[in-house]
Design a protein around this motif. Structure first.
Motif, PDB file in Angstrom:
ATOM      1  N   UNK A   1      20.803  45.367 -11.473  1.00 40.01           N
ATOM      2  CA  UNK A   1      19.952  44.257 -11.018  1.00 40.01           C
ATOM      3  C   UNK A   1      18.498  44.708 -10.992  1.00 40.01           C
ATOM      4  N   UNK A   2      17.621  43.922 -11.581  1.00 40.41           N
ATOM      5  CA  UNK A   2      16.194  44.237 -11.561  1.00 40.41           C
ATOM      6  C   UNK A   2      15.641  44.068 -10.150  1.00 40.41           C
ATOM      7  N   UNK A   3      14.510  44.743  -9.887  1.00 45.05           N
ATOM      8  CA  UNK A   3      13.889  44.637  -8.565  1.00 45.05           C
ATOM      9  C   UNK A   3      13.305  43.253  -8.326  1.00 45.05           C
ATOM     10  N   UNK A   4      12.935  42.565  -9.382  1.00 41.23           N
ATOM     11  CA  UNK A   4      12.376  41.219  -9.295  1.00 41.23           C
ATOM     12  C   UNK A   4      13.251  40.307 -10.145  1.00 41.23           C
ATOM     13  N   UNK A   5      13.887  39.319  -9.505  1.00 40.78           N
ATOM     14  CA  UNK A   5      14.816  38.446 -10.230  1.00 40.78           C
ATOM     15  C   UNK A   5      14.296  37.012 -10.237  1.00 40.78           C
ATOM     16  N   UNK A   6      14.706  36.265 -11.231  1.00 38.11           N
ATOM     17  CA  UNK A   6      14.254  34.885 -11.380  1.00 38.11           C
ATOM     18  C   UNK A   6      15.180  33.918 -10.652  1.00 38.11           C
ATOM     19  N   UNK A   7      14.681  32.719 -10.432  1.00 38.48           N
ATOM     20  CA  UNK A   7      15.507  31.683  -9.822  1.00 38.48           C
ATOM     21  C   UNK A   7      16.686  31.329 -10.726  1.00 38.48           C
ATOM     22  N   UNK A   8      16.466  31.347 -12.026  1.00 37.90           N
ATOM     23  CA  UNK A   8      17.555  31.041 -12.962  1.00 37.90           C
ATOM     24  C   UNK A   8      18.655  32.086 -12.854  1.00 37.90           C
ATOM     25  N   UNK A   9      18.256  33.358 -12.790  1.00 36.11           N
ATOM     26  CA  UNK A   9      19.234  34.436 -12.655  1.00 36.11           C
ATOM     27  C   UNK A   9      20.043  34.268 -11.373  1.00 36.11           C
ATOM     28  N   UNK A  10      19.354  34.012 -10.269  1.00 30.75           N
ATOM     29  CA  UNK A  10      20.047  33.886  -8.995  1.00 30.75           C
ATOM     30  C   UNK A  10      20.995  32.691  -8.993  1.00 30.75           C
ATOM     31  N   UNK A  11      20.572  31.581  -9.560  1.00 31.12           N
ATOM     32  CA  UNK A  11      21.430  30.397  -9.614  1.00 31.12           C
ATOM     33  C   UNK A  11      22.734  30.705 -10.346  1.00 31.12           C
ATOM     34  N   UNK A  12      22.642  31.530 -11.370  1.00 36.61           N
ATOM     35  CA  UNK A  12      23.834  31.883 -12.137  1.00 36.61           C
ATOM     36  C   UNK A  12      24.726  32.887 -11.411  1.00 36.61           C
ATOM     37  N   UNK A  13      24.144  33.669 -10.492  1.00 37.53           N
ATOM     38  CA  UNK A  13      24.881  34.711  -9.781  1.00 37.53           C
ATOM     39  C   UNK A  13      25.449  34.257  -8.443  1.00 37.53           C
ATOM     40  N   UNK A  14      25.010  33.116  -7.934  1.00 38.82           N
ATOM     41  CA  UNK A  14      25.484  32.659  -6.626  1.00 38.82           C
ATOM     42  C   UNK A  14      27.008  32.596  -6.599  1.00 38.82           C
ATOM     43  N   UNK A  15      27.584  33.111  -5.533  1.00 38.00           N
ATOM     44  CA  UNK A  15      29.031  33.113  -5.403  1.00 38.00           C
ATOM     45  C   UNK A  15      29.696  34.401  -5.829  1.00 38.00           C
ATOM     46  N   UNK A  16      28.943  35.313  -6.462  1.00 38.37           N
ATOM     47  CA  UNK A  16      29.515  36.613  -6.833  1.00 38.37           C
ATOM     48  C   UNK A  16      29.904  37.374  -5.568  1.00 38.37           C
ATOM     49  N   UNK A  17      31.044  38.064  -5.625  1.00 30.60           N
ATOM     50  CA  UNK A  17      31.600  38.705  -4.434  1.00 30.60           C
ATOM     51  C   UNK A  17      30.677  39.734  -3.796  1.00 30.60           C
ATOM     52  N   UNK A  18      29.921  40.435  -4.605  1.00 30.94           N
ATOM     53  CA  UNK A  18      29.085  41.517  -4.071  1.00 30.94           C
ATOM     54  C   UNK A  18      27.643  41.083  -3.808  1.00 30.94           C
ATOM     55  N   UNK A  19      27.315  39.826  -4.078  1.00 31.46           N
ATOM     56  CA  UNK A  19      25.935  39.359  -3.937  1.00 31.46           C
ATOM     57  C   UNK A  19      25.692  38.809  -2.536  1.00 31.46           C
ATOM     58  N   UNK A  20      24.585  39.227  -1.932  1.00 30.85           N
ATOM     59  CA  UNK A  20      24.172  38.696  -0.641  1.00 30.85           C
ATOM     60  C   UNK A  20      22.736  38.189  -0.773  1.00 30.85           C
ATOM     61  N   UNK A  21      22.513  36.959  -0.365  1.00 31.35           N
ATOM     62  CA  UNK A  21      21.185  36.350  -0.429  1.00 31.35           C
ATOM     63  C   UNK A  21      20.617  36.303   0.986  1.00 31.35           C
ATOM     64  N   UNK A  22      19.369  36.698   1.134  1.00 30.47           N
ATOM     65  CA  UNK A  22      18.779  36.889   2.463  1.00 30.47           C
ATOM     66  C   UNK A  22      17.409  36.229   2.535  1.00 30.47           C
ATOM     67  N   UNK A  23      17.225  35.373   3.531  1.00 34.90           N
ATOM     68  CA  UNK A  23      15.931  34.761   3.823  1.00 34.90           C
ATOM     69  C   UNK A  23      15.202  35.664   4.819  1.00 34.90           C
ATOM     70  N   UNK A  24      14.060  36.211   4.413  1.00 34.20           N
ATOM     71  CA  UNK A  24      13.293  37.128   5.262  1.00 34.20           C
ATOM     72  C   UNK A  24      11.924  36.537   5.601  1.00 34.20           C
ATOM     73  N   UNK A  25      11.879  35.252   5.851  1.00 32.57           N
ATOM     74  CA  UNK A  25      10.619  34.594   6.180  1.00 32.57           C
ATOM     75  C   UNK A  25      10.130  35.030   7.561  1.00 32.57           C
TER      76      UNK A  25
END
Length: 282
Positions: A1-25
């Motif tokens: 995984x690149x250090x900087x990912x695109x919205x398109x990439x993330x949309x395609x990866x959502x739901x992967x078992x090892x992926x965690x998405x984090x809001x750090x606002x």
């Protein structure tokens, strides 16, 4: 995984078992910071499956300084409760003018997570593209996060004092030009104006395009060069409270420089009567 990912990439990866998405606002701690409740905003709308990384709470709350790194045990406990564990691929995003996902990126790396990325353009870009969002508090299971800390990525007050004399590491300040030069008073009470002697200035906002995405490649490198920084040499970043310093650190990382961050930053240096302060341009 690149250090900087695109919205398109993330949309395609959502739901992967090892992926965690984090809001750090996070909206900042200095007087005059934007008002708002990032946790409440998260509950109203977030990327599906995301969890909320509370920068204000995942900190050393016993320190008089804002948002200092917490003890490793506390950090690991918080990550486990968020379902972030060893082996997770973690993608961070935010919806803050301060681009605070960079602070969470640095913290995770200090505490042993290595497969960590930032979503280019953050939540604003995700929403602008009409991508799915959800509300409420997500359900997730606890995962094991090993207690660990890499102090080589952190600089202390004593180390920064020694560096003023040695000049062994380049120091780069993310604050605005007027705050760096001392033309503007520091917004924190009892905090001197100016900057660390010998440091350079690169306001963190210069690392972004007008649409909020990161500059990359030659355009990003040009910003560091314009500040007088040689990314082939050691680098330490600083700011007001260690938040936007992480933005500069992530930008340098994209260009192959893995520097360190002065966690106390100007909220510590500027309020300490024993530290030298410089005024004017770098």
């Amino acid at each position: 995984m690149d250090a900087l990912v695109t919205t398109e990439w993330l949309a395609n990866e959502l739901g992967a078992n090892d992926l965690r998405v984090v809001d750090a606002t996070y909206f900042g701690s200095v007087p005059g910071s934007p008002d708002g409740d990032p946790a409440a905003n998260f509950e109203k709308a977030h990327i599906p499956g995301a969890v909320f990384f509370d920068i204000a709470e995942i900190a050393d709350l016993n320190s008089p300084l804002p948002t200092m790194l917490p003890p490793p045990e506390k950090f690991a406990s918080r990550m486990q409760s968020l379902g972030l564990g060893d082996g997770s691929r973690i993608v961070l995003y935010d919806n803050s003018h301060y681009h605070t996902s960079a602070r969470a990126w640095w913290m995770l790396r200090v505490f042993g997570a290595h497969d960590v990325a930032i979503l280019n353009g953050g939540f604003a870009k995700w929403q602008a593209e009409g991508r799915p969002v959800e509300s409420g508090k997500p359900q997730h299971r606890h995962r094991h996060f090993t207690v660990w800390a890499d102090d080589s990525q952190v600089r202390t007050l004593d180390q920064m004092k020694a560096n003023v004399d040695s000049g062994a590491e380049q120091v780069l300040d993310a604050r605005s030009g007027p705050r760096f030069t001392g033309e503007e008073p520091d917004p924190r009470p009892a905090t001197h104006a100016g900057h660390i002697p010998g440091s350079k200035n690169l306001p963190y906002t210069r690392l972004f395009n007008e649409d909020g995405t990161w500059k990359t490649g030659d355009a990003l490198n040009a910003e560091f060069e314009s500040a007088g920084i040689d990314l082939s040499k050691p680098l330490v970043t600083t700011c007001g409270s260690g938040i936007t310093a992480a933005v500069l650190l992530f930008g340098a990382h994209l260009l192959g420089n893995d520097g360190a961050l002065y966690d106390g930053s100007w909220s510590e240096w500027g309020a300490d009567m024993s530290t030298p302060k410089a005024m004017g341009a770098a």
